[in-house]
Scaffold this active site. Structure first.
Site, PDB file in Angstrom:
ATOM      1  N   LEU A 183      22.579  78.341  23.617  1.00 56.64           N
ATOM      2  CA  LEU A 183      21.343  78.558  22.858  1.00 56.64           C
ATOM      3  C   LEU A 183      21.474  79.710  21.869  1.00 56.64           C
ATOM      4  O   LEU A 183      21.070  79.588  20.708  1.00 56.64           O
ATOM      5  CB  LEU A 183      20.179  78.811  23.812  1.00 56.64           C
ATOM      6  CG  LEU A 183      19.616  77.580  24.507  1.00 56.64           C
ATOM      7  CD1 LEU A 183      18.457  77.965  25.402  1.00 56.64           C
ATOM      8  CD2 LEU A 183      19.157  76.539  23.484  1.00 56.64           C
ATOM      9  N   GLY A 186      24.319  81.203  20.642  1.00 55.18           N
ATOM     10  CA  GLY A 186      25.358  80.970  19.643  1.00 55.18           C
ATOM     11  C   GLY A 186      25.019  79.857  18.677  1.00 55.18           C
ATOM     12  O   GLY A 186      25.215  79.994  17.460  1.00 55.18           O
ATOM     13  N   ARG A 243      12.458  87.268  41.192  1.00 54.73           N
ATOM     14  CA  ARG A 243      13.601  86.682  41.887  1.00 54.73           C
ATOM     15  C   ARG A 243      14.274  87.641  42.865  1.00 54.73           C
ATOM     16  O   ARG A 243      14.693  87.240  43.950  1.00 54.73           O
ATOM     17  CB  ARG A 243      14.625  86.196  40.851  1.00 54.73           C
ATOM     18  CG  ARG A 243      14.118  85.001  40.085  1.00 54.73           C
ATOM     19  CD  ARG A 243      15.049  84.589  38.964  1.00 54.73           C
ATOM     20  NE  ARG A 243      14.528  83.377  38.324  1.00 54.73           N
ATOM     21  CZ  ARG A 243      15.105  82.788  37.288  1.00 54.73           C
ATOM     22  NH1 ARG A 243      16.210  83.297  36.766  1.00 54.73           N
ATOM     23  NH2 ARG A 243      14.586  81.695  36.772  1.00 54.73           N
ATOM     24  N   HIS A 287      23.255  83.802  39.897  1.00 56.53           N
ATOM     25  CA  HIS A 287      22.723  82.934  38.843  1.00 56.53           C
ATOM     26  C   HIS A 287      22.877  83.518  37.434  1.00 56.53           C
ATOM     27  O   HIS A 287      23.180  82.792  36.487  1.00 56.53           O
ATOM     28  CB  HIS A 287      21.240  82.679  39.129  1.00 56.53           C
ATOM     29  CG  HIS A 287      20.541  81.859  38.096  1.00 56.53           C
ATOM     30  ND1 HIS A 287      20.928  80.572  37.785  1.00 56.53           N
ATOM     31  CD2 HIS A 287      19.472  82.127  37.298  1.00 56.53           C
ATOM     32  CE1 HIS A 287      20.134  80.092  36.840  1.00 56.53           C
ATOM     33  NE2 HIS A 287      19.251  81.021  36.527  1.00 56.53           N
TER      34      HIS A 287
END
EC number: 1.3.5.1
Length: 644
Positions: free
Chosen positions: A43, A45, A337, A408
């Protein structure tokens, strides 16, 4: 070395507007005289390369996949944040800014984060114009859902495949520029070194992954959009090919590496099932909108479930512990998270985990299906439920999902200033490759936001400020600096191929991942980190003596590709441990057991550690030097994070 973040003066809401006016511009007719290299076509680049091409620059874009569409951005599921306030529920640019700073446990720059929140609203308009099929309400308006760390609904989504749809939008913009001749695309090419001329980044050296040819490429500026370094843990939700080599080789050429110990453990992933696995699968955070997280209250019930003597659906409500709802009534299952992951670890450590390994908790949709109907849940999460069933064999419409935290995302990365330029002139880092926006913990749905903000709306402005001062002269790839870099790359490859040891590259990678997860994962302490450092040093020595890299350089050789990446992970892993040792506070995803509240929450030490830790490479086997960028908070009050 003094770190200058170049944050503009003035009120926070005016900083970016004033900065855009004050940066130097490049005349449209002169843009075609400048070349820009973009490494990575996810996304960040793809959007940056497309924007540069649209502006008139000559762009060379590189990816190691066979198509930009295979970038790991495609795997993002749940959504993208933006402060549109379509739900009229109290959202605003300032609230998104505040939630992001607080979610990152007050370890990010205010100026960068406010700009991110400010341009978030433009991203949605851009993507809708590209045809991204965001979910819509019955009346046709764009729909929103909630993500962790927020009490408003600001996440735009396309079922459980938001990353894929956004990447296809960016890819279409990139393809247009390729067709126009403004972007030249180099697929199956991996960056293995940064080339410096007169102290400036002027190009890269790559390896053609099909032929093995070592190639040089020259430009006026280099932009790294190569993602994060989560695969240092071996098992992660990242694609198998995701790696840190481009960023790490740039680090070894002088670019500072910031906050490497800040890694994110995602709370909702399919649990590890055995030693045969090479990666883990994410289950979107969006599932926590409707799914309820629980474990049995009694260890005896957990044991019966683990042995197959009791089904979770047969356990009565009064014997279930909905522990996130119990501990955090205000946010419930939508805590950030890092908080959700640590709490899952706590209940499993107590012996209340529910899989055969004891390392899983339930994510239960029975109440949501009863409330809204199966069709509504299928409409929101159908592809995620299908994926879960294909992998585990369980039907989540009928029995609760089993989930457990997994690596993640990485909040650390190359140090950049407000212009997204590293301390190396002409070298930029965007998206997950930099450290700039998320502090010690990224909120869900903010990675896609940052990648597209950097690529579409930030770097197209700021790179011009640098190029406007650059002469048009191009540096030939025959220059001595390019030849030296090529020689160095060939030397490393030849050395790896000559060792002919007894252990595979994957064996070393697994061993490193085990050390990192055990001692530098969800929970860390001084004794474990010191042990990890010693073990990584020993493992690295063994790697260079006993690894077996098959084949030759002059061919498609995945063993050699992996060997280069793992060699870099073995160095980066040690720096992560060193950074975690240095930062004796707990903050966000970095949890030091010695620094916690009575309730087991992360306890910061603002008087000692309210800074960005930027590390400078000092040579092989030499300790890295720490540089500090003090964090200044003028708009957000530093408090102990609470999601109660």
């Amino acid at each position: 070395m003094k770190l200058d973040s170049k944050i503009p003066e003035g009120p926070i809401a005016e900083k970016w507007s004033k900065h855009k006016f004050n940066v130097k511009l490049v005349n449209p007719a002169n843009k075609r005289k400048y070349d820009i290299i973009v490494v990575g076509t996810g996304l960040a680049g793809a959007s940056a390369a497309a924007s540069f091409g649209e502006l008139g620059y000559n762009v060379k874009a590189f990816c190691f996949q066979d198509s930009p569409r295979r970038a790991h951005s495609i795997a993002a599921q749940g959504g993208i944040n933006a402060a549109k306030n379509y739900q009229n529920d109290g959202d605003s640019i300032f609230r998104l800014f505040y939630d992001t700073v607080k979610g990152g446990d007050y370890r990010s720059r205010e100026g960068n984060v406010y700009r991110l929140a400010e341009v978030s609203v433009d991203i949605i308009d851009q993507c809708v114009a590209q045809g991204v099929p965001f979910a819509r309400e019955y009346g046709g308006l764009l729909a929103n859902r909630s993500f962790g760390g927020a009490q408003v609904s600001r996440t735009f989504y396309a079922r459980g495949q938001t990353g894929q749809q956004l990447l296809l939008g960016a890819y279409s913009a990139l393809s247009r520029q390729v067709s126009n001749g403004k972007v030249k695309m180099y697929t199956r090419s991996e960056m293995l070194d940064l080339v410096m001329v007169d102290g400036k980044a002027r190009g890269i050296v790559t390896r053609n992954l099909i032929t093995g040819e070592i190639e040089s490429h020259s430009a006026h500026a280099v932009v790294l959009a190569t993602g994060g370094y989560g695969n240092v843990f071996y098992l992660s939700t990242n694609a198998m090919g995701s790696n840190a080599t481009a960023a790490w080789r740039a680090h070894k050429k002088g670019a500072l590496f910031a906050n490497p110990c800040y890694t994110q453990i995602h709370p909702t992933c399919i649990p590890v099932s055995g030693d045969h696995q090479s990666k883990l699968t994410l289950m979107s955070e969006s599932l926590r909108n409707d799914g309820r997280v629980w474990v049995p209250k009694d260890k005896a019930d957990s044991e019966k479930i683990r042995k197959g003597q009791l089904k979770p659906t047969d356990l009565p409500e009064d014997k279930r512990d909905y522990y996130l709802e119990r501990r955090y009534p205000s946010f419930g299952n939508l805590v950030p998270r890092d908080v959700a992951s640590r709490n899952a670890k706590y209940v499993c450590d107590e012996g209340r985990g529910v899989s055969t390994t004891g390392l899983a908790v339930y994510l239960d949709f029975a109440d949501a299906i009863k409330r809204d109907g199966r069709a509504a849940i299928e409409g929101k999460y159908g592809n995620l439920f299908d994926m879960y069933q294909q992998i585990t064999g369980d039907n989540p419409y009928e029995t609760p999902m089993k989930i457990y935290p997994a690596v993640h995302y990485t909040m650390g990365g190359l140090w950049v200033d407000y212009n997204l330029m590293t301390n190396v002139d002409g070298l930029y880092a965007i998206g997950e490759a930099n450290f700039s926006d998320h502090g010690a913990n990224r909120l869900g749905a903010s990675a896609l936001m940052q990648g597209l903000a950097d690529g579409y709306f930030v770097i197209p402005y700021t790179i011009g400020d640098y190029l406007a001062k650059m002469p048009y002269d191009k540096v030939s790839t025959d220059h001595e600096a390019f030849k030296e870099a090529e020689s160095r790359v060939k030397e490393i490859n030849d050395k790896l191929l000559r060792i002919k040891g007894n252990r595979t590259v994957d064996e070393f990678h697994k061993a490193l991942g085990h050390i990192m997860w055990e001692y530098c994962g969800m929970s860390r302490n001084e004794e474990g980190l010191k042990k990890a450092k010693t073990e990584i040093q020993k493992l690295r020595k063994e790697f260079w003596e006993d690894v077996n890299v098959l084949g030759t350089n002059e061919e498609l050789n995945q063993s050699l590709e992996k060997a280069n990446r793992v060699a870099d992970f073995l160095e980066l892993g040690e720096l992560m441990v060193e950074d975690a040792l240095n930062r004796s506070e707990s903050c966000g995803g970095h949890f030091r057991e010695e620094s916690q509240t009575e309730e087991g929450e992360a306890k910061r030490k603002d008087d000692e550690f309210s800074y960005v830790a930027a590390w400078e490479y000092k040579g092989p086997e030499a300790p890295e030097e720490l540089h500090k960028e003090d964090l200044v908070f003028e708009n957000v009050k530093l408090t102990q994070r609470s999601y109660k």
